[in-house]
Design a protein around this motif. Structure first.
Motif, PDB file in Angstrom:
ATOM      1  N   SER A   1       0.841  -1.186   0.000  1.00 19.45           N
ATOM      2  CA  SER A   1       0.000   0.000   0.000  1.00 19.45           C
ATOM      3  C   SER A   1       0.884   1.246   0.000  1.00 19.45           C
ATOM      4  O   SER A   1       2.080   1.196  -0.285  1.00 19.45           O
ATOM      5  CB  SER A   1      -0.938  -0.020   1.204  1.00 19.45           C
ATOM      6  OG  SER A   1      -1.872   1.049   1.144  1.00 19.45           O
ATOM      7  N   THR A   2       0.294   2.387   0.312  1.00 18.05           N
ATOM      8  CA  THR A   2       0.993   3.671   0.361  1.00 18.05           C
ATOM      9  C   THR A   2       0.381   4.512   1.467  1.00 18.05           C
ATOM     10  O   THR A   2      -0.680   4.176   2.005  1.00 18.05           O
ATOM     11  CB  THR A   2       0.847   4.438  -0.965  1.00 18.05           C
ATOM     12  OG1 THR A   2      -0.559   4.720  -1.177  1.00 18.05           O
ATOM     13  CG2 THR A   2       1.390   3.644  -2.147  1.00 18.05           C
TER      14      THR A   2
ATOM     15  N   ASP B   1       4.973   7.170   3.802  1.00 20.16           N
ATOM     16  CA  ASP B   1       5.157   6.261   2.665  1.00 20.16           C
ATOM     17  C   ASP B   1       6.332   5.328   2.927  1.00 20.16           C
ATOM     18  O   ASP B   1       7.434   5.775   3.265  1.00 20.16           O
ATOM     19  CB  ASP B   1       5.454   7.045   1.388  1.00 20.16           C
ATOM     20  CG  ASP B   1       4.214   7.701   0.808  1.00 20.16           C
ATOM     21  OD1 ASP B   1       3.168   7.042   0.740  1.00 20.16           O
ATOM     22  OD2 ASP B   1       4.305   8.883   0.411  1.00 20.16           O
TER      23      ASP B   1
ATOM     24  N   PRO C   1       9.485   2.246  -2.194  1.00 21.10           N
ATOM     25  CA  PRO C   1       8.911   1.604  -3.383  1.00 21.10           C
ATOM     26  C   PRO C   1       9.389   0.157  -3.510  1.00 21.10           C
ATOM     27  O   PRO C   1      10.549  -0.154  -3.243  1.00 21.10           O
ATOM     28  CB  PRO C   1       9.429   2.462  -4.534  1.00 21.10           C
ATOM     29  CG  PRO C   1       9.765   3.779  -3.917  1.00 21.10           C
ATOM     30  CD  PRO C   1      10.234   3.472  -2.530  1.00 21.10           C
TER      31      PRO C   1
ATOM     32  N   GLY D   1       3.233  -0.196  -5.327  1.00 20.99           N
ATOM     33  CA  GLY D   1       3.090  -0.208  -3.883  1.00 20.99           C
ATOM     34  C   GLY D   1       4.418  -0.071  -3.159  1.00 20.99           C
ATOM     35  O   GLY D   1       5.496  -0.035  -3.761  1.00 20.99           O
ATOM     36  N   ARG D   2       4.319  -0.025  -1.843  1.00 19.37           N
ATOM     37  CA  ARG D   2       5.476   0.215  -1.000  1.00 19.37           C
ATOM     38  C   ARG D   2       5.476  -0.729   0.191  1.00 19.37           C
ATOM     39  O   ARG D   2       4.455  -1.340   0.517  1.00 19.37           O
ATOM     40  CB  ARG D   2       5.476   1.679  -0.514  1.00 19.37           C
ATOM     41  CG  ARG D   2       5.642   2.693  -1.648  1.00 19.37           C
ATOM     42  CD  ARG D   2       5.385   4.112  -1.174  1.00 19.37           C
ATOM     43  NE  ARG D   2       5.615   5.082  -2.241  1.00 19.37           N
ATOM     44  CZ  ARG D   2       6.726   5.784  -2.418  1.00 19.37           C
ATOM     45  NH1 ARG D   2       7.748   5.628  -1.566  1.00 19.37           N
ATOM     46  NH2 ARG D   2       6.855   6.636  -3.411  1.00 19.37           N
TER      47      ARG D   2
END
Length: 281
Positions: free
Chosen positions: A61-62, A87, A90, A96-97
């Motif tokens: 997600s982020t 955040d 990456p 996403g992260r």
């Protein structure tokens, strides 16, 4: 005239800087610091020194994605909290992260330092109280919350991991006592209460990647908090939550576990429950 020009230039620069700082709380554009980015929403009523909920997103997600959980965000805003959503780094080869939280795996960034920098930057930019922030997170974000609490217990006023904790091998000790409220789904199969093997032959494989045991995690916190009893001291049921807390512990600590009859997610009612617990501390 030259002095007036300099003053005007400074005023314009300050105005642009203030506009840029405001923009990152009113648009999809994140706030940027040297080590990464974060998103933030502020309550309608502006007040200096307001509290904040910093919420760490899960795998893939982020920060922007975390703010889409309006059931959580709107409750926090209505209670006067700013909501900060950092955040992660990456991910390679996919959208996403994620977070470099596991102490035995490659660290892509000093996440503990990053999250403290987000704390300080958000407080300075948006008039928040850096000493009145609850750090919470979901899934791997809950793991990140737990590892930060273990490494730097005083970095945030309290901690509230959801559906994520330590991984195996569990930490043998933490740096000090904490105020921590862990929430977990009784039927969670993604991050089960007992953990699971994600990669490796089985649980006896020394090279296996394995989630930790939440009950063992609570034991680690009991030791860190100097709690007298193994079992909980107080038991309550509030709506869908089965809660147990340890109260015979070192002064200035707090420790609670809430289970709910659901799977892997942030349950309805969590935000109100967690913030009420936080305010009681």
């Amino acid at each position: 005239m030259r002095l007036l020009g300099v003053v005007a230039g400074l005023a314009m620069s300050l105005g642009l800087a203030n506009a840029a700082m405001a923009a990152c709380s009113t648009s999809p554009d994140p706030c940027a610091i040297a080590s990464g980015t974060y998103h933030i929403e502020l309550p309608e009523t502006a007040a200096a020194g307001r509290p904040a909920l910093m919420f760490i997103h899960g795998y893939g997600s982020t920060g922007e994605g975390a703010l889409r959980n309006r059931g959580m965000v709107d409750v926090a805003l209505s209670r006067g909290y700013a909501v900060i959503a950092p955040d992660g780094m990456p991910m390679t080869g996919r959208n996403g992260r994620s977070w470099s939280f596991h102490p035995l795996r490659t660290q892509l960034r000093d996440e503990v330092s990053f999250l403290q920098s987000v704390r300080d930057d958000a407080a300075a930019r948006h008039g928040l109280n850096a000493e009145n922030m609850l750090l919470a997170g979901f899934s791997i974000g809950g793991s990140m919350t737990s590892y930060l609490a273990c490494a730097v217990p005083d970095a945030f006023a309290a901690y509230a991991p959801v559906a994520g904790g330590f991984w195996r091998p569990h930490p043998t000790t933490c740096a000090g006592p904490v105020k921590l409220f862990h929430t977990h789904g009784w039927t969670d199969k993604t991050v089960p209460l007992e953990g699971r093997v994600l990669r490796g032959a089985d649980s006896n494989d020394p090279a296996a990647l394995m989630q930790g045991d939440i009950f063992h995690t609570m034991e680690i916190w009991r030791v860190a908090n100097g709690c007298f009893q193994l079992r909980g001291d107080d038991f309550t049921v509030t709506e869908a939550f089965w809660r147990r807390s340890w109260t015979r512990c070192s002064e200035g600590t707090a420790l609670e576990l809430a289970l709910f009859p659901g799977g892997h997610g942030v349950p309805q009612g969590w935000a109100d429950m967690a913030l009420t617990w936080f305010e009681a501390q």
